[in-house]
Design a protein around this motif. Structure first.
Motif, PDB file in Angstrom:
ATOM      1  N   GLU A 123       9.578   3.441  -4.659  1.00 26.26           N
ATOM      2  CA  GLU A 123       9.553   1.994  -4.878  1.00 26.26           C
ATOM      3  C   GLU A 123      10.839   1.340  -4.371  1.00 26.26           C
ATOM      4  OE1 GLU A 123       8.632  -1.272  -8.414  1.00 26.26           O
ATOM      5  OE2 GLU A 123       9.043   0.812  -8.938  1.00 26.26           O
ATOM      6  N   LYS A 124      11.951   1.981  -4.643  1.00 27.81           N
ATOM      7  CA  LYS A 124      13.242   1.446  -4.197  1.00 27.81           C
ATOM      8  C   LYS A 124      13.283   1.315  -2.666  1.00 27.81           C
ATOM      9  CE  LYS A 124      18.204   2.520  -4.321  1.00 27.81           C
ATOM     10  NZ  LYS A 124      18.362   2.740  -2.857  1.00 27.81           N
ATOM     11  N   GLU A 125      12.849   2.379  -1.981  1.00 30.35           N
ATOM     12  CA  GLU A 125      12.901   2.360  -0.517  1.00 30.35           C
ATOM     13  C   GLU A 125      11.899   1.357   0.068  1.00 30.35           C
ATOM     14  OE1 GLU A 125      15.115   3.688   1.201  1.00 30.35           O
ATOM     15  OE2 GLU A 125      16.023   5.122  -0.186  1.00 30.35           O
ATOM     16  N   LEU A 126      10.729   1.276  -0.510  1.00 28.32           N
ATOM     17  CA  LEU A 126       9.718   0.348   0.003  1.00 28.32           C
ATOM     18  C   LEU A 126      10.109  -1.106  -0.270  1.00 28.32           C
ATOM     19  CD1 LEU A 126       6.349   2.144  -0.863  1.00 28.32           C
ATOM     20  CD2 LEU A 126       7.481   1.974   1.353  1.00 28.32           C
ATOM     21  N   ASN A 127      10.751  -1.317  -1.384  1.00 26.82           N
ATOM     22  CA  ASN A 127      11.244  -2.663  -1.692  1.00 26.82           C
ATOM     23  C   ASN A 127      12.214  -3.130  -0.619  1.00 26.82           C
ATOM     24  OD1 ASN A 127      10.694  -4.595  -3.712  1.00 26.82           O
ATOM     25  ND2 ASN A 127      11.217  -3.123  -5.307  1.00 26.82           N
ATOM     26  N   GLU A 128      13.126  -2.254  -0.278  1.00 21.96           N
ATOM     27  CA  GLU A 128      14.163  -2.620   0.692  1.00 21.96           C
ATOM     28  C   GLU A 128      13.576  -2.852   2.077  1.00 21.96           C
ATOM     29  OE1 GLU A 128      17.301   0.219   0.615  1.00 21.96           O
ATOM     30  OE2 GLU A 128      17.868  -0.231  -1.470  1.00 21.96           O
ATOM     31  N   ILE A 129      12.727  -1.923   2.535  1.00 22.52           N
ATOM     32  CA  ILE A 129      12.228  -2.022   3.909  1.00 22.52           C
ATOM     33  C   ILE A 129      11.212  -3.152   4.061  1.00 22.52           C
ATOM     34  CG2 ILE A 129      10.310  -0.409   3.689  1.00 22.52           C
ATOM     35  CD1 ILE A 129      12.783  -0.675   6.637  1.00 22.52           C
ATOM     36  N   SER A 130      10.533  -3.525   2.974  1.00 25.16           N
ATOM     37  CA  SER A 130       9.548  -4.619   3.040  1.00 25.16           C
ATOM     38  C   SER A 130      10.186  -5.978   2.778  1.00 25.16           C
ATOM     39  CB  SER A 130       8.428  -4.392   2.024  1.00 25.16           C
ATOM     40  OG  SER A 130       8.915  -4.559   0.697  1.00 25.16           O
ATOM     41  N   ASN A 131      11.526  -5.962   2.663  1.00 26.54           N
ATOM     42  CA  ASN A 131      12.262  -7.190   2.338  1.00 26.54           C
ATOM     43  C   ASN A 131      11.743  -7.765   1.020  1.00 26.54           C
ATOM     44  OD1 ASN A 131      14.246  -9.104   2.706  1.00 26.54           O
ATOM     45  ND2 ASN A 131      12.978 -10.420   4.028  1.00 26.54           N
ATOM     46  N   PHE A 132      11.604  -6.828   0.069  1.00 22.65           N
ATOM     47  CA  PHE A 132      11.193  -7.165  -1.298  1.00 22.65           C
ATOM     48  C   PHE A 132       9.841  -7.887  -1.349  1.00 22.65           C
ATOM     49  CE2 PHE A 132      15.744  -6.661  -1.208  1.00 22.65           C
ATOM     50  CZ  PHE A 132      15.949  -5.748  -2.238  1.00 22.65           C
ATOM     51  N   GLY A 133       8.905  -7.283  -0.616  1.00 24.01           N
ATOM     52  CA  GLY A 133       7.521  -7.760  -0.679  1.00 24.01           C
ATOM     53  C   GLY A 133       7.137  -8.755   0.383  1.00 24.01           C
ATOM     54  N   GLN A 134       8.061  -9.046   1.329  1.00 24.97           N
ATOM     55  CA  GLN A 134       7.724 -10.007   2.385  1.00 24.97           C
ATOM     56  C   GLN A 134       6.671  -9.443   3.340  1.00 24.97           C
ATOM     57  OE1 GLN A 134      11.075 -11.380   4.702  1.00 24.97           O
ATOM     58  NE2 GLN A 134       9.791 -12.529   6.131  1.00 24.97           N
ATOM     59  N   TYR A 135       6.770  -8.115   3.610  1.00 24.89           N
ATOM     60  CA  TYR A 135       5.855  -7.477   4.544  1.00 24.89           C
ATOM     61  C   TYR A 135       4.878  -6.579   3.772  1.00 24.89           C
ATOM     62  CZ  TYR A 135       9.967  -8.617   7.324  1.00 24.89           C
ATOM     63  OH  TYR A 135      11.048  -9.265   7.879  1.00 24.89           O
ATOM     64  N   PRO A 136       3.644  -6.500   4.215  1.00 20.62           N
ATOM     65  CA  PRO A 136       2.691  -5.603   3.544  1.00 20.62           C
ATOM     66  C   PRO A 136       3.062  -4.141   3.775  1.00 20.62           C
ATOM     67  CG  PRO A 136       1.728  -6.465   5.553  1.00 20.62           C
ATOM     68  CD  PRO A 136       3.028  -7.205   5.359  1.00 20.62           C
ATOM     69  N   VAL A 137       2.713  -3.314   2.819  1.00 21.38           N
ATOM     70  CA  VAL A 137       2.981  -1.876   2.908  1.00 21.38           C
ATOM     71  C   VAL A 137       1.644  -1.150   3.012  1.00 21.38           C
ATOM     72  CG1 VAL A 137       3.903   0.158   1.745  1.00 21.38           C
ATOM     73  CG2 VAL A 137       5.117  -2.034   1.607  1.00 21.38           C
ATOM     74  N   LEU A 138       1.505  -0.357   4.069  1.00 26.85           N
ATOM     75  CA  LEU A 138       0.297   0.446   4.275  1.00 26.85           C
ATOM     76  C   LEU A 138       0.598   1.909   3.971  1.00 26.85           C
ATOM     77  CD1 LEU A 138      -2.544   1.156   5.430  1.00 26.85           C
ATOM     78  CD2 LEU A 138      -1.440   1.258   7.696  1.00 26.85           C
ATOM     79  N   CYS A 139      -0.227   2.504   3.119  1.00 29.09           N
ATOM     80  CA  CYS A 139      -0.211   3.958   2.932  1.00 29.09           C
ATOM     81  C   CYS A 139      -1.530   4.492   3.471  1.00 29.09           C
ATOM     82  CB  CYS A 139      -0.044   4.321   1.460  1.00 29.09           C
ATOM     83  SG  CYS A 139      -0.126   6.110   1.139  1.00 29.09           S
TER      84      CYS A 139
END
Length: 946
Positions: free
Chosen positions: A784-800
């Motif tokens: 969660e910490k890493e995805l928060n940072e790379i997504s600019n805290f939810g600005q970009y969608p995250v695909l798994c």
């Protein structure tokens, strides 16, 4: 330990039936011996049967040895008709052959198909079976016919009795009869001449008894399943028609239903429903009476009217799908759920207008409308169907929820209902509620009961006697309208029917079953206290499942339902363990726990699909994870922590193992590899995991590739499975999933971002599924910490790229990251950027458990239909049973869950899903190459404006 005749029976029947299907141990006799009623008997022997030959052999032997037998289908039975303290014959889920006539007017069904499965078979022809019980998703055909179950819309015109064409039967002595076959009937005439003569005599006497005949005709003008179907004696002259119609509603006391052929009914697609709120129950019942009379006179077309009183509405008013205004209703407000169906949309509009005009004179507390929106009216009916279990879920722990099932003559409905509510008050059942099929005068009333004290049992007895007198004597109604007599009302049949009719029923029972071996104590029972004996305790065991009322709605979704235990059975066993511990019987409790290890814990997929079928969302998978966590040793916990803290090393080790296995496979070939690994697994007593020719090869992914800087950005988190497992040796695709995903995202115009420290990241599922909560949380927090940072805290969608992992992330994360798995991401982000060109080849899809729980099954079908003109969705596969690594360690679970897959997908050329581990088992059991849906999307799309 079996003794006497039962021991002899076991020895002899074991020569004819595989002992793997015969149970005499405590765990299985308890688990299989439990139905949805509030009664408990523990069978001495349970036999799961797959064929009519097995049933025939059991009946011949039991008849010879004079041992009683009871037949059991799904066990949604509410009146105690599916339990036994002798031999219980369970129709396994493999007892499911069917045939549809060329003109689709008939469907022949074996007893283990559910009602919903029968309707799925008929759906392409706009047909269905007549009976439509609320439990249709779980209730099996054998039970539906044996109980003459009806339901929401079928009334008395489309129930099993009215839509019966023919039957294949097995009698108490093992004799078989096919009422559709003249040779079979002629043979039966020769061997059972006296039987048929006696049956004809009973029918003639009944027809000649004017008073009795009139009583029968009157009582079957409303719903009635109390006692035998005496109307068969007056409705027919042919002895075989009389015989087979007597079997309907006989609850396994006269013969075994090997197969039933129904006349199909039209499934009208144009329909509308309205949920209407009346000022009180009297006003609602008066409206029902007017609707019923208008329908009978063909003035209007109304197919169903379901009543829910204020207490019933209160029980579900907190449901998120219910409107908030219900909470503000007065104490007398009563709802009617009305449905009308038509042959066309134009006809539907006319019907709606006619119903609205008829209802104008009645006082409603809110304006109403009829909706034709499928989602909206499906929600209405889902709430109604789930009302009984929902009520049970809010009962005090330790009490039993009881549902009674009565019918009144329609002209007395309003007054009778008011008097019934007064009886609730008289006996202090203040939580009782009423709902049901009001158009037929058929109400269910539900209340909670504590059977732990003699005083409470006496209160229940006094209440039931008052109900019997009110329903059967004062209003000449039915004490059982559709749930069957069972043990629950057997003591009161004579009160309802009178001595003459009851004596006819006893003669029928004696004629069909002279030794009283078929389901004794059900329907015919001279014990005046039968309804208050053998009562079932409902002790607390774990707050995760304590609200369960053991209805069995969960069972069809469970991947272990044919191999070990179902969710209901797991809860039953845990309750018994808790009960034994509470009274100090710790040694016996330990016996159950030891036996439960394999059947309850190791072969539970923990997929939690049971929660999707449960009206109150009980998740037995969570119970399994809880119990697994309790068993974790300090050593195992330390190992899990080391793995979690050194995850990249773990993945390297996995790749080495996969590489070694595939190298040996390449050298030895598939057949030799299967033979050798199977031998090793046998030698290790199952300790060595199963090898599969569809085992993926090892891979390493490369996230360092050139990209353009683009405004559209997406964070791609490749799951640890897809970072280490690649294509298998038998695959038909040329590229790895990672590469296909990158290709698709670029085609759709996205710049791709990856989280830092990728090789160490994991959603935590491998840990949580085994009960390692702490380690699972650590990995989840890291991700969660890493995805928060790379997504600019939810600005970009995250695909798994893996659905189960996505669901775990959604459940665990606290921040507002926009998380997507392949299906929803494809619909929301890829489809607007891509042009789709459908292929004509047949494809099949598998919706994973996680996707189903995220509500994505219909969306997956939508996506598949964007890609192909021919989409096959297997009806008989829910969870694949691979369950992470269970498919390697307990492959029998995967085998059982996918036993119908090959037949269901035989016409498919390509196969797709959204989870690598699921795809291993799916490929092996279908001989198709299952891959991620992204492969198909890439195949059929191109970038827009290119």
């Amino acid at each position: 330990m079996l003794e006497g005749k039962y021991q002899d029976f076991y020895k002899q029947i074991s020569k004819q039936i595989d002992t793997k299907k015969i149970f005499t141990d405590k765990l299985h006799t308890l688990a299989y011996g439990t139905d949805a009623s509030f009664y408990r008997l523990i069978p001495k022997i349970v036999i799961k049967t797959d064929t009519s030959k097995e049933v025939e052999d059991i009946l011949k032997l039991s008849n010879e040895m004079e041992l009683s037998v009871t037949f059991r289908a799904a066990g949604t039975s509410l009146s105690g008709q599916a339990i036994s303290d002798s031999i219980l014959i369970v129709t396994s889920r493999n007892f499911r052959d069917f045939r549809v006539s060329e003109d689709k007017s008939l469907i022949s069904l074996q007893p283990a198909l559910t009602g919903q499965e029968a309707n799925n078979i008929l759906a392409p022809f706009s047909k269905k079976i007549g009976p439509d019980p609320a439990s249709i998703n779980a209730a099996m055909i054998g039970g539906i016919a044996a109980n003459n179950a009806s339901g929401m819309c079928c009334g008395i015109s489309q129930n099993s009795y009215k839509t019966l064409d023919s039957m294949k039967l097995i009698f108490a002595d093992g004799t078989k009869l096919d009422t559709s076959d003249e040779k079979s009937k002629e043979s039966f005439r020769q061997t059972h001449k006296e039987f048929l003569s006696a049956l004809k005599e009973i029918a003639t006497e009944t027809k000649n008894d004017k008073e009795l005949k009139e009583k029968i005709e009157k009582k079957f003008k409303i719903k009635n399943t109390c006692g035998y179907s005496l109307n068969a004696l007056t409705d027919f002259d042919d002895e075989f028609e009389i015989l087979q119609h007597l079997i309907i509603g006989s609850e396994g006391t006269l013969a075994f239903i090997e197969e039933i052929t129904y006349k199909t009914v039209e499934d009208l697609k144009d329909k509308a429903s309205a949920l209407i709120y009346f000022k009180d129950v009297k006003e609602a019942c008066s409206a029902v009476t007017k609707l019923k009379l208008a329908r009978d006179s063909k003035t209007i077309v109304v197919d169903a009217v379901e009543l829910m009183d204020r207490a019933g509405l209160r029980s579900i008013e907190e449901d998120p799908s219910m409107p908030d205004f219900i909470k503000d209703f007065d104490e007398e407000v009563t709802a009617l759920l009305i449905e009308t169906r038509a042959v066309s949309n134009e006809a539907l509009k006319i019907q709606i207008k006619e119903i609205e005009e008829l209802l104008e004179e009645f006082k409603v507390v809110r304006d109403f409308y009829f909706t034709t929106d499928v989602k909206e009216y499906t929600m209405y009916w889902k709430i109604r169907k789930g009302l009984f279990p929902a009520v049970g879920a809010v009962r005090d722990i330790g009490t039993t929820v009881i549902i009674e099932d009565v019918a009144y003559p329609i002209e007395s409905l309003a007054q009778a209902t008011l008097e019934l509510q007064e009886l609730f008050k008289k006996h202090n059942y203040n939580e009782a509620l009423i709902f049901g099929h009001a158009l037929e005068g058929n109400f269910h009333f539900v209340f909670t009961q504590d059977f732990s004290t003699e005083e409470e049992v006496k209160r229940y007895d006094a209440f039931m006697n008052d109900v019997v007198n009110q329903v059967a004597v004062k209003y000449e109604g039915s004490l059982k309208a559709e749930h069957g007599t069972g043990r629950n009302m057997a003591a009161f049949i004579e009160v309802e029917w009178g001595k003459t009719a009851y004596s006819m029923m006893k003669r029928i029972k004696e004629l069909f079953d002279p030794k009283n071996l078929l389901n004794p104590g059900v329907i015919i029972n001279d014990d005046a206290e039968a309804h208050i004996k053998n009562l079932k305790a409902m002790p607390a065991t774990n707050n995760l499942v304590d609200t369960c009322i053991e209805c069995g709605f969960c069972e069809p979704t469970c991947p272990s339902n044919d191999i070990t235990l179902t969710p209901r059975q797991r809860i039953v066993v845990n309750r018994e363990i808790s009960r034994l511990e509470s009274i100090g019987e710790n040694e016996e409790a330990k016996e159950y726990m030891d036996a439960y290890q394999y059947d309850g814990l190791e072969t539970c997929a923990a997929c939690s699909l049971c929660s999707t079928a449960c009206p109150v969302k009980i998740d037995t998978g969570s119970l399994t994870k809880y119990l697994r966590a309790e068993q974790i040793s300090d050593t195992a916990n330390n190992i899990a922590s080391k793995i979690a803290n050194n995850y990249s090393t773990t993945l390297k080790g996995m790749r080495v193992g996969l590489g070694g296995a595939n190298l040996v496979h390449k050298i030895l070939g598939t057949s030799s590899m299967e033979s050798i690994t199977s031998t090793f697994r046998d030698w290790s007593n199952g300790k060595i995991p199963k090898w599969s020719p569809y085992l993926p090869k090892s891979i390493n992914i490369n996230t360092n590739f050139e990209q353009q800087q683009l405004d559209k950005k997406v964070v791609y988190f490749p799951s640890c499975i897809n970072r280490s497992m690649g294509r298998n040796a038998k695959t038909t695709v040329d590229e790895e999933l990672f590469d296909i995903t990158i290709k698709l995202l670029k085609k759709a115009g996205f710049q791709i971002l990856f989280p830092n420290n990728l090789e160490n990241l994991c959603c935590g599922m491998p840990f949580s599924s085994k009960g390692f909560k702490e380690q699972a949380q650590i990995k989840s927090d890291e991700l969660e910490k890493e995805l928060n940072e790379i997504s600019n805290f939810g600005q970009y969608p995250v695909l798994c790229d893996t659905s189960p992992c996505t669901k775990k992330m959604i459940e665990s994360f606290k921040s507002d990251i926009k998380l997507y798995e392949p299906i929803e991401f494809a619909l929301d982000y890829l489809s607007p950027q891509l042009d789709f060109e459908k292929i004509d080849e047949a494809i099949t899809i598998h919706t994973t458990c996680s996707s189903r729980k995220m509500g994505l099954h219909e969306k997956f079908i939508e996506l598949a239909n964007m890609c192909s003109t021919n989409v096959i969705v297997p009806d008989n596969v829910k969870c694949c049973g691979f369950a992470g690594d269970r498919g390697f360690n307990f492959p029998e679970l995967n085998d059982s869950a996918l036993r119908f897959l090959k037949d269901d997908t035989k016409n498919a050329k390509y196969a797709f899903s959204t989870s690598k581990t699921c795809e291993i088992g799916l490929s092996e059991h279908s001989n198709l190459d299952y891959n991620s849906i992204f492969y198909l999307i890439d195949k059929v799309t191109k970038a827009k404006n290119c």
